[in-house]
Design an enzyme around this catalytic site. Sequence first.
Site, PDB file in Angstrom:
ATOM      1  N   TYR A  89       6.812  -2.800  12.623  1.00  0.00           N
ATOM      2  CA  TYR A  89       5.989  -3.432  11.803  1.00  0.00           C
ATOM      3  C   TYR A  89       5.781  -4.212  12.187  1.00  0.00           C
ATOM      4  O   TYR A  89       4.997  -5.222  12.402  1.00  0.00           O
ATOM      5  CB  TYR A  89       5.115  -2.245  10.245  1.00  0.00           C
ATOM      6  CG  TYR A  89       4.624  -3.493   9.655  1.00  0.00           C
ATOM      7  CD1 TYR A  89       3.344  -3.249   9.669  1.00  0.00           C
ATOM      8  CD2 TYR A  89       4.524  -3.934   8.619  1.00  0.00           C
ATOM      9  CE1 TYR A  89       2.003  -3.902   9.101  1.00  0.00           C
ATOM     10  CE2 TYR A  89       4.042  -5.029   8.256  1.00  0.00           C
ATOM     11  CZ  TYR A  89       2.767  -4.494   8.103  1.00  0.00           C
ATOM     12  OH  TYR A  89       1.726  -5.896   7.642  1.00  0.00           O
ATOM     13  N   SER A 135       1.488 -10.946   9.333  1.00  0.00           N
ATOM     14  CA  SER A 135       2.467 -10.604   7.659  1.00  0.00           C
ATOM     15  C   SER A 135       3.281 -11.736   7.565  1.00  0.00           C
ATOM     16  O   SER A 135       3.935 -12.024   8.597  1.00  0.00           O
ATOM     17  CB  SER A 135       2.724  -9.576   7.768  1.00  0.00           C
ATOM     18  OG  SER A 135       4.043  -8.789   6.505  1.00  0.00           O
TER      19      SER A 135
END
Length: 299
Positions: free
Chosen positions: A157, A144
Site C-alpha cells: 500500500y 497518502s
Amino acid sequence: MPDLRHHRALVTGASSGIGREMARQLAAWGCDLTITARRRERLDELAAELTAAHGVEVRATACDLASPDGPRALYDDVMAAGEDVDVLINNAGFGHYQAFEHEPWEQLAATLQLNVTSLVELTHRFLPHLRAGGRRAYVLNVASIAAFQPVPYFACYAAAKSYVRDFSEALAHELAGTGVSVTCLCPGGTYTEFMDHSGQTLGRVAKASMRDAQSVARQALLATLRGRRTVVTGWMNVLSCFLTRFVPRRAAAWSSVAVLGKPAPARPELARAAIDVAASDPGPDGREPGPGSDHAETE
C-alpha cells in the site's frame, strides 16, 4: 466560493469517505458529476441527494477498478454517454494492514491494480480529452502520507502511494503550461469506512492526527483548483512529512510501526471483506483507503 457550473467531474470511489465528500463539495459549487464505485445502490442514493440539493446533473455508474478490465470499461462508459470530463479525480484505493507474507496474493494484486494501474490507465485515457477541451482542466490523484516513507505491514500500500505521488509530480511538470494541472493529495488518518476493513488498530499519536473526510475533501479540491502539485492535510501530518526527509529510512520505517502499532492477527475473512469493500468504494485516502473505495486513510 468556486463556480464550477458547466464543468463535469469524474470521481472514482465515490460511494463513501473522501470520494463521497468530494462529490458533495463539487455539487455545491455547481459541478456536474459522474460518480463511480462498485456499490450501485449507494451511488444512486448520492446522485439523488446531490441533484435534489444543488440541481446539478449526476450520473452514477458502477465499476470495479480493482479488476484489470475496470479502467477501460469506465472510460468507454463515459465516452458512450458523451460526457465532457474536465475534472478527473482518481480517489479509489485500498490497503490492508498486515504482514506481507500473510496477505493473500489476490488481495495484493487488487491493491496494486486499484491504487496504481487503474489510476495511471484512467489518467492516460482521459488526458487527451482534458487537453483538447480548450479550457482549464484538473487531475487530482489521491495518495497518502505513507508515500513519504516505508511503512511495514503496509508494504504494498505505502509503495503504491509513493508511486502515485512521484507519478503525479512528474506528470504535473510535463503538463506545465498546457492548461491541465495535476495535484496529489496526501491525507493522513481520515475517518472513513477504511478503518473498519484495514485490520488496523490506531495508537494514541495516530488518533490525534485523524481528520474528518469533509474537511480533507474541501482542502484537496481548493488546492486542486489553485493548481498546487502536492497537498498534505493536517498540520501534524505536514510536520511529520517534513521531518521524515531528515531521518534515516530505517528509522522512518521503525517510527511508522511505533505510531501505527503491530497488525492484528491475520484473518482471511477480514482480508476478503477488505477486497470487497475496496472495489466498491477508497480510501484510504484518506482517506485516504479501502479497495476501490474512497480513502479512509490509515496512517
